[in-house]
Design an enzyme around this catalytic site. Structure first.
Site, mmCIF file in Angstrom:
data_model
loop_
_atom_site.group_PDB
_atom_site.id
_atom_site.type_symbol
_atom_site.label_atom_id
_atom_site.label_comp_id
_atom_site.label_asym_id
_atom_site.label_seq_id
_atom_site.Cartn_x
_atom_site.Cartn_y
_atom_site.Cartn_z
ATOM 1 N N HIS A 1 -30.148 -4.637 7.456
ATOM 2 C CA HIS A 1 -29.325 -3.481 7.849
ATOM 3 C C HIS A 1 -30.093 -2.201 7.529
ATOM 4 O O HIS A 1 -30.673 -2.081 6.436
ATOM 5 C CB HIS A 1 -27.991 -3.508 7.089
ATOM 6 C CG HIS A 1 -27.106 -2.356 7.460
ATOM 7 N ND1 HIS A 1 -26.582 -2.208 8.731
ATOM 8 C CD2 HIS A 1 -26.691 -1.279 6.747
ATOM 9 C CE1 HIS A 1 -25.879 -1.095 8.770
ATOM 10 N NE2 HIS A 1 -25.915 -0.519 7.595
ATOM 11 N N ASN B 1 -37.970 -6.638 14.697
ATOM 12 C CA ASN B 1 -37.959 -7.449 13.466
ATOM 13 C C ASN B 1 -38.354 -8.897 13.760
ATOM 14 O O ASN B 1 -39.052 -9.524 12.967
ATOM 15 C CB ASN B 1 -36.586 -7.400 12.793
ATOM 16 C CG ASN B 1 -36.413 -6.138 11.971
ATOM 17 O OD1 ASN B 1 -36.942 -6.023 10.885
ATOM 18 N ND2 ASN B 1 -35.696 -5.165 12.522
HETATM 19 C C1 GRF Z 1 -32.682 -3.086 13.061
HETATM 20 O O1 GRF Z 1 -32.859 -1.752 12.719
HETATM 21 C C2 GRF Z 1 -31.749 -3.766 12.095
HETATM 22 O O2 GRF Z 1 -31.672 -3.130 10.872
HETATM 23 C C3 GRF Z 1 -30.408 -3.670 12.765
HETATM 24 O O3 GRF Z 1 -30.674 -3.750 14.139
HETATM 25 C C4 GRF Z 1 -31.969 -3.242 14.394
HETATM 26 C C5 GRF Z 1 -32.650 -4.225 15.284
HETATM 27 O O4 GRF Z 1 -33.880 -3.757 15.766
HETATM 28 N N1 GRF Z 1 -29.555 -4.721 12.277
HETATM 29 P P1 GRF Z 1 -34.883 -4.771 16.447
HETATM 30 O O5 GRF Z 1 -34.159 -5.455 17.599
HETATM 31 O O6 GRF Z 1 -35.343 -5.753 15.413
HETATM 32 O O7 GRF Z 1 -36.010 -3.910 16.967
#
Ligand code: GRF
Length: 221
Positions: A125, A31
């Site tokens: 989330h 993300n």
């Molecule tokens: C994501 O799926 C988010 O929804 C959750 O943690 C995960 C983090 O993934 N809170 P990344 O580190 O961004 O790949």
């Protein structure tokens, strides 16, 4: 009807004066990468001002360094929670952060921190809140036999994935879906939705409607 006051009073951002976000991470940072990718455009309304991890050596820190964004570590271990949160707060302020983004940050922030960043901490989330809070949300959705799940961008309150909802995207659950495949499809939606909500925030398009925050214009650039 659109209310007139944006949620974050500074917005909308002027050209050349982007919203400075600080991203808190603990792991892979996919993300974070989605945010770094949109912020690469100098005309974009977002700037990633700093990335802070509570775990050293994670891939998210490499992603920040590759994008020439300050990559910071504050280890939570062996310190009282408030001392850790004070250090995070100081680091974010030292980098001029205006809005805090949780992107796979595996610590619960307490009111001690959140009261200093009221309505300025956002989380993504991997479920349609209020369903399936906490860890392993895609696994929870499969275990419940849900046919639809998705992702939620919300303001952070002291609960776990309980804060006011800004935007959601639905993801169908397929027959014989596996957790990894479902997680990947949800994350693809997160990578689209989270930057879009933050861009809306920067434009002043996250507004209160009947006391609830809502993001507008998510298809806009
Ligand atoms: C994501 O799926 C988010 O929804 C959750 O943690 C995960 C983090 O993934 N809170 P990344 O580190 O961004 O790949």
């Amino acid at each position: 009807m659109r209310p007139s006051a944006p949620l974050v009073p500074r917005a909308p951002c002027a050209p050349g004066d982007p919203l400075r976000v600080g991203v808190l991470v603990s792991g892979s940072g996919s993300n974070l990468q989605a945010l770094l990718d949109v912020a690469r455009d100098p005309a974009h309304a977002l700037r990633v001002a700093a990335v802070l991890s509570n775990v050293a050596g994670v891939k998210a820190l490499e992603r920040a360094a590759a994008a020439a964004v300050p990559a910071l570590v504050e280890d939570h271990r062996g310190r009282p929670r408030e001392v850790f949160e004070d250090a995070v707060d100081a680091a974010l302020r030292a980098h001029g952060v205006e809005v805090v983004v949780l992107a796979g940050f595996m610590r619960v922030l307490t009111a001690h921190f959140l009261e200093r960043w009221t309505e300025r901490v956002l989380n993504v989330h991997p479920a349609l809140c209020p369903s399936f809070p906490g860890m392993h949300a895609p696994r929870q959705a499969l275990a419940h036999g849900a046919r639809v799940t998705g992702c939620t961008v919300h303001l952070v309150d002291p609960g776990v994935d309980t804060g006011p909802i800004l935007a959601q995207a639905a993801v169908p659950i397929l027959d014989d879906d596996a957790e990894a495949a479902l997680t990947a499809r949800i994350q693809a939606e997160e990578h689209r939705l989270f930057p879009a909500v933050l861009a809306a925030l920067a434009r002043g398009d996250v507004r209160l409607v009947d006391g609830r925050p809502r993001a507008y214009g998510l298809d806009a650039r």
